[in-house]
Design an enzyme around this catalytic site. Structure first.
Site, PDB file in Angstrom:
ATOM      1  N   ALA A   1       0.800  -1.237   0.000  1.00 29.64           N
ATOM      2  CA  ALA A   1       0.000   0.000   0.000  1.00 29.64           C
ATOM      3  C   ALA A   1       0.827   1.279   0.000  1.00 29.64           C
ATOM      4  O   ALA A   1       0.271   2.368   0.117  1.00 29.64           O
ATOM      5  CB  ALA A   1      -0.995   0.044   1.161  1.00 29.64           C
ATOM      6  N   ALA A   2       2.131   1.194  -0.166  1.00 32.81           N
ATOM      7  CA  ALA A   2       2.930   2.421  -0.246  1.00 32.81           C
ATOM      8  C   ALA A   2       2.515   3.252  -1.456  1.00 32.81           C
ATOM      9  O   ALA A   2       2.344   4.472  -1.368  1.00 32.81           O
ATOM     10  CB  ALA A   2       4.413   2.083  -0.322  1.00 32.81           C
ATOM     11  N   GLY A   3       2.349   2.594  -2.609  1.00 34.77           N
ATOM     12  CA  GLY A   3       1.924   3.307  -3.802  1.00 34.77           C
ATOM     13  C   GLY A   3       0.532   3.897  -3.646  1.00 34.77           C
ATOM     14  O   GLY A   3       0.269   5.018  -4.092  1.00 34.77           O
ATOM     15  N   ASP A   4      -0.365   3.142  -3.011  1.00 33.98           N
ATOM     16  CA  ASP A   4      -1.721   3.647  -2.781  1.00 33.98           C
ATOM     17  C   ASP A   4      -1.701   4.851  -1.851  1.00 33.98           C
ATOM     18  O   ASP A   4      -2.471   5.803  -2.036  1.00 33.98           O
ATOM     19  CB  ASP A   4      -2.593   2.551  -2.175  1.00 33.98           C
TER      20      ASP A   4
END
Length: 302
Positions: free
Chosen positions: A251-254
């Site tokens: 979820a880093a990109g999210d």
């Protein structure tokens, strides 16, 4: 209050196992821990927007199972407008099977469930949400026809349209590009979309320039620990990432996409919005899980 950001996309329950390394084909490994957490790229980005300072509505589907109830509740407790989250009878909710290794890299298998039944008509029913929004976000975990309709409608309405092309396995339909204000791929996604090997800053720039030539307004390639690269009509700009010790990159990109969109909706200049998204993403990788790792605005005060 009208939602300034609308996210059209997926909701998944993440089933997360940690092990020393990722298993090879046919191999059984002992695991170290297991937990479940609400996820899905769409829902993650909606939670990130809500936690990071903007009002947000979610359009998506869950199944008529216990996971579906938990996924909806997880959004509601964050203040996400869920009027556009439908329940599909006789279908499971989306599920992501995630293995995370000791280096915090992950391997993921997605079962679409209700996400696969989110057709264009499902979004059209909530056109009022799109009309009221300032920013519209899509990803690629729902049917392509739905993404195509939403991108085109966002452009027709004059909204800021963001596509996070994840997961990407090949080129996007050519007609999509003209509808996209910000295309935000990671390195592997940029490579798949542009057909350019991406392994450093220069190759990321070449890939982004090719994607702009295809018609995307602006391209932001997220580079993990190496930061982010913005490529637009004026050229390119590299934004170094804050240095942290990663625990889990899920979820880093999210978190980046949600933080960036929330910042635009709050009226921040583009460069500040990118920097804010990076700070939020950096903090998220120091925590385990998808939605549990996403920080709140108060944690990012200067």
């Amino acid at each position: 209050m009208n939602a300034k950001v609308v996210v059209v996309g997926s909701l998944n329950m993440d089933l997360v196992a940690r092990a020393q390394r990722l298993p090879r084909g046919g191999e059984t490994l002992p695991g170290e821990s297991f937990f479940t957490a609400p996820g899905g790229k769409g829902a993650n980005q909606a939670v990130a927007v809500a936690r990071l300072g903007a009002s947000v509505a979610m359009v998506g589907n869950v199944g008529d199972d216990a996971y579906g109830q938990q996924l909806r509740r997880a959004l509601q407790v964050e203040g996400v407008d869920c009027q556009g989250v439908g329940t599909c009878t006789g279908v499971s909710s989306g599920v992501a099977l995630i293995v995370v290794d000791a280096a915090s890299q992950n391997a993921i298998v997605i079962i679409p469930g209700g996400n696969g039944l989110l057709g264009p008509e499902s979004v059209r029913r909530f056109d009022a949400l799109l009309q009221q929004a300032e920013v519209i976000i899509c990803q690629l975990e729902v049917p392509a026809a739905t993404v195509a309709w939403t991108l085109a409608r966002g452009r027709e309405l004059g909204k800021t349209v963001i596509l996070n092309p994840a997961p990407a396995t090949g080129p996007l339909p050519a007609e999509w590009f003209a509808h996209i204000d910000y295309l935000i791929p990671n390195e592997s996604e940029a490579e798949a979309l542009a057909g350019v090997k991406v392994d450093d800053l220069d190759s990321a720039r070449r890939a982004a320039e090719r994607l702009r030539k295809m018609g995307a307004g602006k391209v932001i390639v997220t580079l993990g620990a190496e930061g982010a690269l913005l490529v637009d009509a004026a050229g390119s700009r590299h934004f170094p990432a804050p240095r942290v010790q990663p625990v889990d990159t899920t979820a880093a990109g999210d978190t980046f996409v949600g933080g960036f969109a929330a910042s635009l909706a709050r009226g921040l200049p583009e460069a500040e919005a990118i920097g804010f998204g990076q700070r939020a993403a950096a903090l998220s990788v120091t925590r385990a899980g998808a939605q549990p790792s996403i920080p709140y605005l108060k944690e990012l005060a200067p």
